[in-house]
Enzyme design. Structure first.
Site, PDB file in Angstrom:
ATOM      1  N   SER A 154       0.830  -1.206   0.000  1.00 54.66           N
ATOM      2  CA  SER A 154       0.000   0.000   0.000  1.00 54.66           C
ATOM      3  C   SER A 154       0.858   1.245   0.000  1.00 54.66           C
ATOM      4  O   SER A 154       1.960   1.264   0.534  1.00 54.66           O
ATOM      5  CB  SER A 154      -0.915   0.048   1.222  1.00 54.66           C
ATOM      6  OG  SER A 154      -1.634   1.273   1.210  1.00 54.66           O
ATOM      7  N   LYS A 183      -4.440  -6.679   3.368  1.00 51.20           N
ATOM      8  CA  LYS A 183      -4.421  -5.519   2.469  1.00 51.20           C
ATOM      9  C   LYS A 183      -5.854  -5.167   2.055  1.00 51.20           C
ATOM     10  O   LYS A 183      -6.216  -3.993   1.959  1.00 51.20           O
ATOM     11  CB  LYS A 183      -3.571  -5.827   1.223  1.00 51.20           C
ATOM     12  CG  LYS A 183      -3.697  -4.790   0.092  1.00 51.20           C
ATOM     13  CD  LYS A 183      -3.089  -3.469   0.483  1.00 51.20           C
ATOM     14  CE  LYS A 183      -3.296  -2.287  -0.435  1.00 51.20           C
ATOM     15  NZ  LYS A 183      -3.492  -2.368  -1.817  1.00 51.20           N
ATOM     16  N   HIS A 206      -7.419  -3.399   4.898  1.00 55.01           N
ATOM     17  CA  HIS A 206      -6.803  -2.056   4.903  1.00 55.01           C
ATOM     18  C   HIS A 206      -7.560  -1.142   3.936  1.00 55.01           C
ATOM     19  O   HIS A 206      -7.925  -0.019   4.274  1.00 55.01           O
ATOM     20  CB  HIS A 206      -5.327  -2.183   4.509  1.00 55.01           C
ATOM     21  CG  HIS A 206      -4.687  -0.895   4.073  1.00 55.01           C
ATOM     22  ND1 HIS A 206      -4.960  -0.293   2.857  1.00 55.01           N
ATOM     23  CD2 HIS A 206      -3.808  -0.068   4.693  1.00 55.01           C
ATOM     24  CE1 HIS A 206      -4.271   0.832   2.754  1.00 55.01           C
ATOM     25  NE2 HIS A 206      -3.569   0.999   3.858  1.00 55.01           N
ATOM     26  N   ASN A 207      -7.810  -1.642   2.732  1.00 53.66           N
ATOM     27  CA  ASN A 207      -8.513  -0.810   1.746  1.00 53.66           C
ATOM     28  C   ASN A 207      -9.948  -0.536   2.181  1.00 53.66           C
ATOM     29  O   ASN A 207     -10.470   0.555   1.944  1.00 53.66           O
ATOM     30  CB  ASN A 207      -8.516  -1.487   0.379  1.00 53.66           C
ATOM     31  CG  ASN A 207      -7.178  -1.363  -0.319  1.00 53.66           C
ATOM     32  OD1 ASN A 207      -6.140  -1.247   0.331  1.00 53.66           O
ATOM     33  ND2 ASN A 207      -7.184  -1.383  -1.630  1.00 53.66           N
ATOM     34  N   GLU A 259      -9.848   2.116   4.593  1.00 54.95           N
ATOM     35  CA  GLU A 259      -9.577   3.351   3.830  1.00 54.95           C
ATOM     36  C   GLU A 259     -10.897   3.932   3.276  1.00 54.95           C
ATOM     37  O   GLU A 259     -11.125   5.145   3.354  1.00 54.95           O
ATOM     38  CB  GLU A 259      -8.603   2.987   2.707  1.00 54.95           C
ATOM     39  CG  GLU A 259      -8.270   4.054   1.704  1.00 54.95           C
ATOM     40  CD  GLU A 259      -7.392   3.461   0.577  1.00 54.95           C
ATOM     41  OE1 GLU A 259      -6.396   2.756   0.869  1.00 54.95           O
ATOM     42  OE2 GLU A 259      -7.725   3.688  -0.594  1.00 54.95           O
TER      43      GLU A 259
HETATM   44  P1  NDP Z   1      -1.327  -2.163 -14.177  1.00 56.52           P
HETATM   45  O1  NDP Z   1      -2.276  -2.782 -13.238  1.00 56.52           O
HETATM   46  O2  NDP Z   1      -1.779  -1.078 -15.066  1.00 56.52           O
HETATM   47  O3  NDP Z   1      -0.705  -3.340 -15.088  1.00 56.52           O
HETATM   48  C1  NDP Z   1       0.181  -3.085 -16.158  1.00 56.52           C
HETATM   49  C2  NDP Z   1       1.340  -4.052 -16.149  1.00 56.52           C
HETATM   50  O4  NDP Z   1       0.874  -5.407 -16.229  1.00 56.52           O
HETATM   51  C3  NDP Z   1       2.243  -3.850 -17.338  1.00 56.52           C
HETATM   52  O5  NDP Z   1       3.583  -4.086 -16.932  1.00 56.52           O
HETATM   53  C4  NDP Z   1       1.763  -4.931 -18.302  1.00 56.52           C
HETATM   54  O6  NDP Z   1       2.731  -5.300 -19.245  1.00 56.52           O
HETATM   55  C5  NDP Z   1       1.508  -6.056 -17.345  1.00 56.52           C
HETATM   56  N1  NDP Z   1       0.615  -7.091 -17.852  1.00 56.52           N
HETATM   57  C6  NDP Z   1      -0.733  -7.024 -17.996  1.00 56.52           C
HETATM   58  N2  NDP Z   1      -1.216  -8.184 -18.467  1.00 56.52           N
HETATM   59  C7  NDP Z   1      -0.151  -9.014 -18.620  1.00 56.52           C
HETATM   60  C8  NDP Z   1       0.000 -10.356 -19.077  1.00 56.52           C
HETATM   61  N3  NDP Z   1      -1.063 -11.074 -19.450  1.00 56.52           N
HETATM   62  N4  NDP Z   1       1.235 -10.878 -19.095  1.00 56.52           N
HETATM   63  C9  NDP Z   1       2.308 -10.161 -18.696  1.00 56.52           C
HETATM   64  N5  NDP Z   1       2.232  -8.887 -18.271  1.00 56.52           N
HETATM   65  C10 NDP Z   1       1.013  -8.327 -18.232  1.00 56.52           C
HETATM   66  O7  NDP Z   1      -0.003  -1.667 -13.402  1.00 56.52           O
HETATM   67  P2  NDP Z   1       0.163  -0.917 -11.996  1.00 56.52           P
HETATM   68  O8  NDP Z   1       1.639  -0.688 -11.888  1.00 56.52           O
HETATM   69  O9  NDP Z   1      -0.756   0.223 -11.840  1.00 56.52           O
HETATM   70  O10 NDP Z   1      -0.275  -2.001 -10.932  1.00 56.52           O
HETATM   71  C11 NDP Z   1       0.357  -3.257 -10.839  1.00 56.52           C
HETATM   72  C12 NDP Z   1      -0.311  -4.053  -9.750  1.00 56.52           C
HETATM   73  O11 NDP Z   1      -0.180  -3.361  -8.531  1.00 56.52           O
HETATM   74  C13 NDP Z   1      -1.807  -4.282  -9.942  1.00 56.52           C
HETATM   75  O12 NDP Z   1      -2.130  -5.556  -9.465  1.00 56.52           O
HETATM   76  C14 NDP Z   1      -2.432  -3.230  -9.058  1.00 56.52           C
HETATM   77  O13 NDP Z   1      -3.721  -3.600  -8.633  1.00 56.52           O
HETATM   78  C15 NDP Z   1      -1.438  -3.201  -7.909  1.00 56.52           C
HETATM   79  N6  NDP Z   1      -1.402  -1.983  -7.123  1.00 56.52           N
HETATM   80  C16 NDP Z   1      -1.485  -0.781  -7.707  1.00 56.52           C
HETATM   81  C17 NDP Z   1      -1.443   0.383  -6.955  1.00 56.52           C
HETATM   82  C18 NDP Z   1      -1.507   1.691  -7.613  1.00 56.52           C
HETATM   83  O14 NDP Z   1      -1.546   2.698  -6.881  1.00 56.52           O
HETATM   84  N7  NDP Z   1      -1.497   1.765  -8.934  1.00 56.52           N
HETATM   85  C19 NDP Z   1      -1.292   0.338  -5.501  1.00 56.52           C
HETATM   86  C20 NDP Z   1      -1.118  -0.979  -4.977  1.00 56.52           C
HETATM   87  C21 NDP Z   1      -1.196  -2.082  -5.769  1.00 56.52           C
HETATM   88  P3  NDP Z   1       2.829  -4.508 -20.676  1.00 56.52           P
HETATM   89  O15 NDP Z   1       3.684  -3.310 -20.392  1.00 56.52           O
HETATM   90  O16 NDP Z   1       3.502  -5.475 -21.573  1.00 56.52           O
HETATM   91  O17 NDP Z   1       1.441  -4.163 -21.092  1.00 56.52           O
END
Ligand code: NDP
Length: 481
Positions: free
Chosen positions: A128, A182, A185-186, A189
């Site tokens: 988080s 987690k 936690h959300n 939140e």
């Molecule tokens: P996203 O959730 O937008 O995911 C994008 C990433 O996932 C890219 O690297 C993409 O690769 C990859 N991806 C998607 N599908 C596949 C697949 N089938 N095979 C391989 N790679 C894949 O990214 P975030 O950074 O925002 O979040 C990542 C994780 O963290 C998520 O689970 C999210 O819920 C969690 N999270 C996010 C927070 C936030 O504030 N954003 C906070 C806490 C947790 P490519 O570049 O090739 O498309």
């Protein structure tokens, strides 16, 4: 030299976690499905530390020391499963796969079982703090085997937020425990945000103060018991002026709150476990209500308010009442969330230390707050505390706030200001402390229409009244003792 940890999935979160590891002196292997993201991390931040980039998953895995630690930070759901399938043939017994995305905890339980069969450790971990936290120190909630924590924990503790030199990361419990915590936690939140929003609305409508004036009130609240990240950013949002219209930004933002689903998961699970998390549930439904456009349109201008004009004589006293009501309601929301953690811990055999959870939420995460110290102390005093608000510190704090809390809920009802979280928290408080509840009547009704039986206050056993016959009472079971 091989890398200590690998990160695959380099969108905002993965990229920042990888940089955080590198900045802490760890050699980090990096990989992303689309190589361009890997390259741009090297181009933009290569000097943060030592990165070992790979284009293929095979090269990425080969660049890691054993046991390998592979952190997946991809789009939750099918993305995570796809990456796991790609990794399995490349890994060896004892390697550790870490899912740091926002997985739903039943998926984590499923994945942990699946990887265990293949001799691999699977660590579902909550992270988080959003983008900023990932880079500068998030709160980290890892589940999985204890054995995997021995190898992985020190690295995660290194990159986590620190409060008084204590890492905001600790082992949570087996399989889904980390993602479960987690999730709660959300949920908390959601409740915290809704309570703050209700406080703002009450002050705005009750005193007619401007958004900027209320920003100052939140700033002053942030000096006291309510000190927290959410109060701090609330002041920032309220003070912000829209460049285009010159109005407070909060006045030009559409009033329809969205959600990604973790609040909904929390409520769904609470229903399964039978734990009343009314604050979180009301907060989740309040977002749904705000987004119910057809219903709101049907109601607007049609449903009367029947309220008198609201004249607050002493604005400062009212604001102070709202502050106290906010504090009391917030304590209830946390107490309910911790009840849910206790119930799940018992149900799934996780043995979660609630005081430790409050400790790792003190920094890095969205609900970080001064009063989490008080929660940790309460669970240290009584590790098996049945009800957080029955801890003497909180009992006293709520008792002091109670008159104000009641006044605020009355004022809200009289003047038609919706305060679902304030009101339901007070109702919960009065419910849980009641000597007797009308649940006795409900048992009578259930026995009447469904012969569901009831227990009596004066003797053991279960009983049924012959409602449709002579209304005599039959003992159905027990009672000899
Ligand atoms: P996203 O959730 O937008 O995911 C994008 C990433 O996932 C890219 O690297 C993409 O690769 C990859 N991806 C998607 N599908 C596949 C697949 N089938 N095979 C391989 N790679 C894949 O990214 P975030 O950074 O925002 O979040 C990542 C994780 O963290 C998520 O689970 C999210 O819920 C969690 N999270 C996010 C927070 C936030 O504030 N954003 C906070 C806490 C947790 P490519 O570049 O090739 O498309």
């Amino acid at each position: 030299r091989l890398a200590e940890i690998g990160v695959t999935g380099l969108a905002v979160m993965g990229r920042n976690l990888a940089r955080n590891f590198a900045r802490h002196g760890h050699r980090v292997a990096i990989h992303n499905r689309t190589y361009a993201k890997t390259q741009s991390l090297i181009d933009d931040h290569g000097d943060d530390g030592t990165f070992v980039p790979s284009e293929s998953m095979a090269d990425f895995v080969a660049s890691l020391e054993r046991p390998r630690r592979v952190l997946i930070m991809v789009k939750a759901g099918a993305g995570t499963d796809a990456v796991i399938e790609e990794l399995i043939p490349l890994l060896e017994e004892g390697d550790i796969v870490i899912d740091a995305g926002n997985a739903h905890f039943p998926d984590t339980i499923r994945r942990e079982n699946y990887l265990k069969e293949k001799g691999l450790h699977f660590v579902g971990t909550g992270v988080s703090g959003g983008e900023e936290g990932a880079l500068n120190g998030p709160s980290i909630m890892p589940g999985g085997s204890r054995e995997s924590y021995e190898s992985l924990g020190p690295l995660l503790e290194n990159i986590s937020a620190k409060v008084d030199d204590t890492p905001c990361c600790t082992y949570v419990g087996p399989d889904g425990a980390g993602h479960f915590v987690k999730m709660v936690h959300n949920g908390i939140e959601y409740a915290d945000m809704q309570l703050i929003a209700e406080a703002y609305d009450l002050i705005r409508q009750g005193t007619g103060k401007s958004a900027a004036e209320i920003a100052d009130i939140f700033r002053s609240w942030n000096e006291g018991d309510l000190e927290s990240f959410l109060i701090e950013i609330t002041a920032e949002v309220l003070a912000h002026v829209d460049a285009e219209t010159g109005q407070a930004l909060v006045d030009v933002i559409l009033d329809q709150a969205e959600q990604k689903g973790t609040g909904r998961w929390t409520v769904q699970n609470a229903l399964d476990l039978g734990v009343p998390i009314t604050g979180i549930a009301e907060a989740t439904f309040a977002r749904a209500l705000s987004g119910g456009v057809p219903q709101r349109e049907a109601a607007r201008g049609v449903l009367p308010a029947h309220t008198a004009d609201w004249a607050i004589d002493d604005g400062d006293a009212f604001v102070e009442d709202v502050r106290q009501a906010l504090y009391a309601s917030k304590v209830v929301a946390y107490s309910q969330g911790f009840d849910q953690i206790a119930a799940a811990s018992a149900e799934f055999g996780w043995d979660i230390d609630r005081g430790a959870m409050a400790r790792i939420w003190r920094g890095g995460c969205i609900i970080r707050a001064r009063f989490l110290n008080r929660i940790t102390e309460a669970y240290e005093r009584t590790p098996d505390l049945a009800l957080l608000i029955a801890d003497p510190y909180f009992t006293e704090a709520i008792s002091a706030a109670l008159p104000a809390w009641r006044r605020v809920v009355v004022a809200a009802a009289e003047h038609g200001i919706p305060t679902p979280a304030f009101s339901s928290s007070l109702a919960y408080y009065d419910g849980v402390r009641a000597d007797r509840l009308p649940a006795a009547l409900i048992q009578g009704q259930r026995d009447f229409f469904g012969a569901h039986t009831y227990r009596r206050v004066d003797k053991p056993g279960t009983f049924h009244t012959e409602w449709s016959l002579d209304r005599s009472e039959t003992q159905i079971s027990g009672g000899e003792a």
